[in-house]
Each structure stands twice: as C-alpha cells, then as structure tokens.
Motif scaffolding. Structure first.
Motif, PDB file in Angstrom:
ATOM      1  N   ILE A 188      42.360 103.660  83.897  1.00 39.95           N
ATOM      2  CA  ILE A 188      41.967 104.691  82.947  1.00 39.95           C
ATOM      3  C   ILE A 188      41.472 104.006  81.682  1.00 39.95           C
ATOM      4  O   ILE A 188      42.078 103.042  81.199  1.00 39.95           O
ATOM      5  N   THR A 189      40.359 104.485  81.143  1.00 41.29           N
ATOM      6  CA  THR A 189      39.733 103.834  79.994  1.00 41.29           C
ATOM      7  C   THR A 189      39.765 104.751  78.770  1.00 41.29           C
ATOM      8  O   THR A 189      39.577 105.960  78.879  1.00 41.29           O
ATOM      9  N   ILE A 190      39.999 104.118  77.626  1.00 41.42           N
ATOM     10  CA  ILE A 190      40.061 104.831  76.343  1.00 41.42           C
ATOM     11  C   ILE A 190      39.102 104.146  75.374  1.00 41.42           C
ATOM     12  O   ILE A 190      39.213 102.943  75.134  1.00 41.42           O
ATOM     13  N   GLY A 191      38.181 104.889  74.825  1.00 45.84           N
ATOM     14  CA  GLY A 191      37.320 104.364  73.776  1.00 45.84           C
ATOM     15  C   GLY A 191      37.924 104.677  72.424  1.00 45.84           C
ATOM     16  O   GLY A 191      38.166 105.843  72.106  1.00 45.84           O
ATOM     17  N   ALA A 192      38.194 103.632  71.645  1.00 40.13           N
ATOM     18  CA  ALA A 192      38.680 103.795  70.271  1.00 40.13           C
ATOM     19  C   ALA A 192      37.490 103.492  69.368  1.00 40.13           C
ATOM     20  O   ALA A 192      37.231 102.334  69.021  1.00 40.13           O
TER      21      ALA A 192
ATOM     22  N   PHE B  66      33.764 106.351  78.968  1.00 39.20           N
ATOM     23  CA  PHE B  66      35.226 106.318  78.883  1.00 39.20           C
ATOM     24  C   PHE B  66      35.835 107.598  79.446  1.00 39.20           C
ATOM     25  O   PHE B  66      35.245 108.676  79.383  1.00 39.20           O
ATOM     26  N   ASP B  67      37.066 107.468  79.939  1.00 43.85           N
ATOM     27  CA  ASP B  67      37.810 108.643  80.388  1.00 43.85           C
ATOM     28  C   ASP B  67      38.308 109.459  79.206  1.00 43.85           C
ATOM     29  O   ASP B  67      38.402 110.689  79.287  1.00 43.85           O
ATOM     30  N   PHE B  68      38.655 108.787  78.121  1.00 50.97           N
ATOM     31  CA  PHE B  68      39.090 109.433  76.883  1.00 50.97           C
ATOM     32  C   PHE B  68      38.365 108.755  75.733  1.00 50.97           C
ATOM     33  O   PHE B  68      38.176 107.530  75.751  1.00 50.97           O
TER      34      PHE B  68
ATOM     35  N   ASN C  10      37.585 113.555  72.597  1.00 49.15           N
ATOM     36  CA  ASN C  10      38.942 114.094  72.746  1.00 49.15           C
ATOM     37  C   ASN C  10      39.627 114.345  71.416  1.00 49.15           C
ATOM     38  O   ASN C  10      40.382 115.317  71.271  1.00 49.15           O
ATOM     39  N   ARG C  11      39.343 113.467  70.448  1.00 52.97           N
ATOM     40  CA  ARG C  11      40.097 113.541  69.200  1.00 52.97           C
ATOM     41  C   ARG C  11      39.331 112.819  68.110  1.00 52.97           C
ATOM     42  O   ARG C  11      38.626 111.839  68.379  1.00 52.97           O
ATOM     43  N   VAL C  12      39.465 113.289  66.873  1.00 52.20           N
ATOM     44  CA  VAL C  12      38.941 112.594  65.697  1.00 52.20           C
ATOM     45  C   VAL C  12      40.109 112.370  64.754  1.00 52.20           C
ATOM     46  O   VAL C  12      40.870 113.303  64.459  1.00 52.20           O
ATOM     47  N   VAL C  13      40.258 111.121  64.298  1.00 54.04           N
ATOM     48  CA  VAL C  13      41.429 110.754  63.501  1.00 54.04           C
ATOM     49  C   VAL C  13      40.989 109.950  62.286  1.00 54.04           C
ATOM     50  O   VAL C  13      39.859 109.465  62.210  1.00 54.04           O
ATOM     51  N   LYS C  14      41.887 109.789  61.342  1.00 57.04           N
ATOM     52  CA  LYS C  14      41.628 108.912  60.200  1.00 57.04           C
ATOM     53  C   LYS C  14      41.606 107.464  60.678  1.00 57.04           C
ATOM     54  O   LYS C  14      42.254 107.121  61.674  1.00 57.04           O
TER      55      LYS C  14
END
Length: 240
Positions: free
Chosen positions: A115-119, A135-137, A196-200
């Motif tokens: 499973i892949t996560i793009g940061a 990416f998966d996430f 999926n998400r937006v964060v600081k």
C-alpha cells in the motif's frame, strides 16, 4: 532489498514494515530528469520484491514534492544561449521519450502489492502530479499546488497518468487541467475527492506514518488482493 540503501537522488528509511522514500534534490525542487526517474523506478522494484515491506510512503525534501521535468534537459546553461532549432529538436526528443519514462515508473508504483501513501509536501508538477495520482492514499499540505504544464511545453500529457487524472477529476476538469494547464490547490482537490486529506505542514509526516502503521497491522495478502480489484476499475490493463 538493501533496507538501508539511499542513492544520490533519494533517501530511503525503513521502520519495520514501513519504507519511506524521499526525493532528495531540494535545491532543484526535486525535479526529474532521466537518471532520477530510472533511479526511482529501481527503488520501486526493490520495494516490490521486499517481503518485509507492507507500506511505502513517498515524500519530498524541502518545499516541493516534485516539480516535474528539469528544464536543464532542454535549456541552455546560465549565461549561455541555445539556437532555436536546437531547442526545438531537444523538445521534440523530450516529447517522445518523456511520457514513456514517466509512464513506466507510474505503472510500477501503481501496481505495487504494498500500500502506498503520498505525503505531498509542496508543488506536485507534471511528472510529480503523475506520481501523486498513482498512490493509494494521498495527503497534502495546505496550499500545495498541482498542475501539468506539458501542453504549454508542446508535449502531450498522455498514457496511464492522463487516464487516471480524468478518472479522478472527471472529463471536464481533467481537460481544464491537461489542456489549459490549470493550477489546483490542495484544498480544491480535496473538495473534488482527489486527495484523502489536507494537513498543516508539521502534521504531514505524522499523519502519513499514523496511517501507515494502521495499514501495516492488517493482512498483507488481503490488502494486496483488495487493492488489485479496486485498481482494475481505474487502471484497467497495464499500459506500459
């Protein structure tokens, strides 16, 4: 896989079943040339063959995730000039080989059993946005910008990345993104369901690692099989 290996262009860090690959050209905004893409593809093959790795995180060092093609490939060095005909020749060669280079690495990334996560820590441009689509996430920092400048460079944006962008944004917005080279902010893409998400910024890697740990606790085989069935809807047959 040598689980401690780094390269000239990437940092590799391993924490049990979680591997993190970091684009490591911050002075060039982590831009891409042929060597960087091939280096990335080799690392992805190593991850694919690593039975210890269950989750892959990919991020960038500095203020950009990946700023796309390195203009040094077809521009003159600082203080020099380049003949217009030579520049057109270089751009023509670039347009022929670039979609396939990006597409090949995209294909490996999209079809990993892990499973892949793009940061996504900043600009994701051209090939950088292409990789983010695989990416998966995908988690991005506030204000991160995404766009594909290929058409403005007289280069087609095509293959699997273009198809997946159309699937994520829908045909009308995809045409804005590809044909008009429109810039999107992370917040817009989140509202469209394309992130999926937006964060600081200071929450980016903690969020990615927390997600990775949750995923890594699940059955590797169940994750991989489920991922393949979902990917079949968006990716279809392997294109490269």
């Amino acid at each position: 896989m040598d689980r401690s290996k780094t390269t000239e262009n990437f940092l590799v860090e391993n924490d049990g079943p979680i591997t993190t690959i970091t684009f490591n050209r911050p002075e060039r905004r982590n831009c891409l040339d042929e060597d960087v893409i091939l280096d990335f593809e080799r690392l992805l093959h190593a991850v694919r063959d690593d039975r210890e790795c269950r989750v892959l995180i990919v991020t960038g060092k500095g203020t950009a995730f990946c700023a796309g093609a390195d203009k040094a490939m077809f521009e003159a060095p600082a203080g020099a000039t380049i003949d217009p005909a030579e520049r057109r020749r270089r751009m023509g060669e670039f347009g022929k080989r670039w979609p396939r280079l990006i597409g090949r690495a995209f294909d490996v990334l999209a079809h990993l059993d892990q499973i892949t996560i793009g940061a996504i820590n900043g600009y994701a441009v051209g090939g950088g946005w292409s990789f983010a689509l695989a990416f998966d996430f995908a988690i991005a920092v506030e204000g991160a910008e995404f766009w594909v400048p290929e058409v403005d460079l007289d280069v087609p944006y095509r293959g699997a990345p273009a198809s997946v962008l159309a699937a994520r944004l829908g045909p009308w917005r995809a045409k804005e993104a590809i044909l008009m080279c429109r810039h999107y902010r992370a917040e817009e893409l989140l509202a469209m369901g394309a992130l999926n998400r937006v964060v600081k910024p200071n929450a980016l890697m903690p969020s990615a690692r927390e997600l990775a740990k949750t995923i890594a606790a699940k059955s590797r085989d169940a994750l991989a099989a489920s991922k393949r069935d979902i990917n079949a809807v968006f990716f279809g047959n392997r294109l490269f």
